[in-house]
Design an enzyme around this catalytic site. Structure first.
Site, PDB file in Angstrom:
ATOM      1  CB  ALA A 193      13.576  49.874  97.917  1.00 33.71           C
ATOM      2  CE1 TYR A 194      10.597  58.129 100.301  1.00 32.52           C
ATOM      3  CE2 TYR A 194      11.126  58.215  98.064  1.00 32.52           C
ATOM      4  CZ  TYR A 194      10.377  58.775  99.313  1.00 32.52           C
ATOM      5  OH  TYR A 194      10.135  59.928  98.941  1.00 32.52           O
ATOM      6  CB  THR A 195      10.738  52.456  94.549  1.00 29.93           C
ATOM      7  OG1 THR A 195       9.050  52.445  95.063  1.00 29.93           O
ATOM      8  CG2 THR A 195      11.390  51.466  95.097  1.00 29.93           C
ATOM      9  CE1 TYR A 215      15.099  53.853  94.184  1.00 30.92           C
ATOM     10  CE2 TYR A 215      15.565  54.114  91.712  1.00 30.92           C
ATOM     11  CZ  TYR A 215      15.239  53.467  92.678  1.00 30.92           C
ATOM     12  OH  TYR A 215      15.124  51.982  92.634  1.00 30.92           O
ATOM     13  N   GLY A 247       5.645  44.567  98.200  1.00 31.36           N
ATOM     14  CA  GLY A 247       5.683  45.733  97.290  1.00 31.36           C
ATOM     15  C   GLY A 247       5.631  44.482  95.867  1.00 31.36           C
ATOM     16  CG  LEU A 259      11.546  41.713  93.491  1.00 35.38           C
ATOM     17  CD1 LEU A 259      11.321  40.940  92.120  1.00 35.38           C
ATOM     18  CD2 LEU A 259      12.941  42.328  93.555  1.00 35.38           C
ATOM     19  CD1 TRP A 294      14.087  51.565  83.445  1.00 34.92           C
ATOM     20  CD2 TRP A 294      13.146  51.447  81.390  1.00 34.92           C
ATOM     21  NE1 TRP A 294      14.515  52.495  82.557  1.00 34.92           N
ATOM     22  CE2 TRP A 294      14.044  52.508  81.336  1.00 34.92           C
ATOM     23  CE3 TRP A 294      12.557  51.066  80.206  1.00 34.92           C
ATOM     24  CZ2 TRP A 294      14.309  53.217  80.137  1.00 34.92           C
ATOM     25  CZ3 TRP A 294      12.652  51.859  79.006  1.00 34.92           C
ATOM     26  CH2 TRP A 294      13.427  53.141  79.302  1.00 34.92           C
TER      27      TRP A 294
END
Ligand code: NDP
Ligand code: TDO
Length: 290
Positions: free
Chosen positions: A62-64, A127, A11, A13, A151
């Site tokens: 994560a589920y983003t 979320y 992902g 990050l 953000w």
């Protein structure tokens, strides 16, 4: 040598953290993408902990997808809340430090001054609810640090900034909401903060555990953020950018109108400077490619 596990390593990050740790020799880094380690698979998690016994776990998985979460509530809860609880239980069992990431979307946006860590959370969307449950779950790890951030952007594809940049240079018409305020945060600044913190932990094996807000300044609207990208990347196409009121057409999730985070606790505790996103966006615009 200490072992550090990064989950969700493919992902935004996760990728920046992998780069951050590439040159150091303090930690043996095990970076797992979702194919290598599904954090919702309890037995896979148990096998990995038993084999690796990580000193530090950085959970970037994560589920983003904020809108899709409204249509897939079970999946979002499973990845963000339930799996965070599983990770926390294993971290307690193996005495690992757990580093996690939460979101400004835990707030309902009714404030008119930046939110501190002690302000009550009241998420408006699925979320945000799943991440608030995750915040509660990770506490059981004992040794934990949670960065509540907002953000996140980078030169990698798939985030707001790179998407706006791509459309700006092409001269496509773009409408952006000007009534949601928050703090754009360079993902690289967060990766660097995590890196420093883990280096401190390696030296001291102790940290001021807890929840910390981490966001860039100055606060702005999504429209202001897009405008700054246009000014740097394609000033000749600025007329293509239009400010609109929320909701953005097609949105399924309600977003907070105000989700500015007060990061002063983190800055005081870890003697870190604030991050000006305008400086970062300049270098990102140079790096971005269509
Ligand atoms: N992006 C943002 O603006 C913000 C993010 N945050 C938080 O920061 C953290 C990092 O976000 P970011 O890097 O931007 O998010 P990304 O969506 O870029 O990365 C999330 C990663 O998690 C992986 N993943 C999803 N489900 C699983 C699973 N079951 N097991 C293992 N890996 C999984 C995804 O892999 P795959 O694609 O293969 O499913 C993806 O690579 C998250 O906790 C997020 O909630 C907080 C505030 C703002
Ligand atoms: C892409 C786009 C979005 N928008 C609006 C929709 C929304 O209200 C806002 C942001 O849209 P996005 O879909 O990019 O971002 P969104 O999914 O709302 O972003 C969030 O991601 C999660 C993971 C977080 O934790 C948050 O901190 C935040 O970064 O801008 C526009 O107005 N125009 C556009 O062209």
């Amino acid at each position: 040598m200490k072992t550090l596990l990064i989950t969700g390593a493919a992902g935004q990050l996760g990728q920046l953290l992998r780069r951050q740790y590439a040159a150091q020799r303090q930690f043996k880094v095990l970076a797992c993408d979702s194919a290598m380690l599904d954090i919702t698979d309890d037995s896979a998690l148990q096998r990995l902990f038993s084999a690796v016994r990580p000193d530090i776990v950085i959970n970037c998985a994560a589920y983003t997808a904020v809108d899709s979460a409204e249509q897939q509530p079970e999946r979002c809860m499973l990845v963000n809340a339930v799996a965070s609880a599983s990770l926390a239980a294993l971290c307690r069992q193996y005495d690992s430090l757990l580093i996690s990431f939460s979101t400004d979307y835990v707030f309902d946006g009714q404030h008119n001054a930046p939110y501190t860590e002690s302000d009550p959370a009241s998420p408006l969307n699925l979320y945000g609810k799943s991440k608030l449950l995750a915040e509660d779950a990770v506490v059981q790890a004992g040794r934990y640090i949670t960065f509540r951030t907002s953000w996140l952007f980078s030169a990698l594809p798939g985030n707001f900034a790179s998407s706006i940049w791509r459309r700006a240079v092409r001269g496509e018409p773009v409408s952006v909401v000007s009534d949601q305020l928050g703090g754009p945060t360079p993902a690289s600044a967060l990766a660097e903060a995590v890196y420093r913190l883990t280096m401190d932990y390696a030296a001291q094996t102790c940290l001021p555990y807890g929840l910390y807000h981490f966001c860039g300044y100055p606060y702005c609207s999504w429209y202001d953020f897009a405008k700054a990208i246009y000014q740097l990347a394609a000033p000749q196409h600025q007329h293509c950018l239009t400010a609109i009121n929320s909701p953005f057409p097609g949105s399924l999730a309600v977003r907070p109108a105000y989700s500015c985070l007060d990061s002063s606790l983190f800055q005081r505790t870890f003697t870190q400077p604030a991050t000006d996103w305008r400086t970062e966006i300049e270098s990102y615009v140079k790096k971005m490619r269509v």
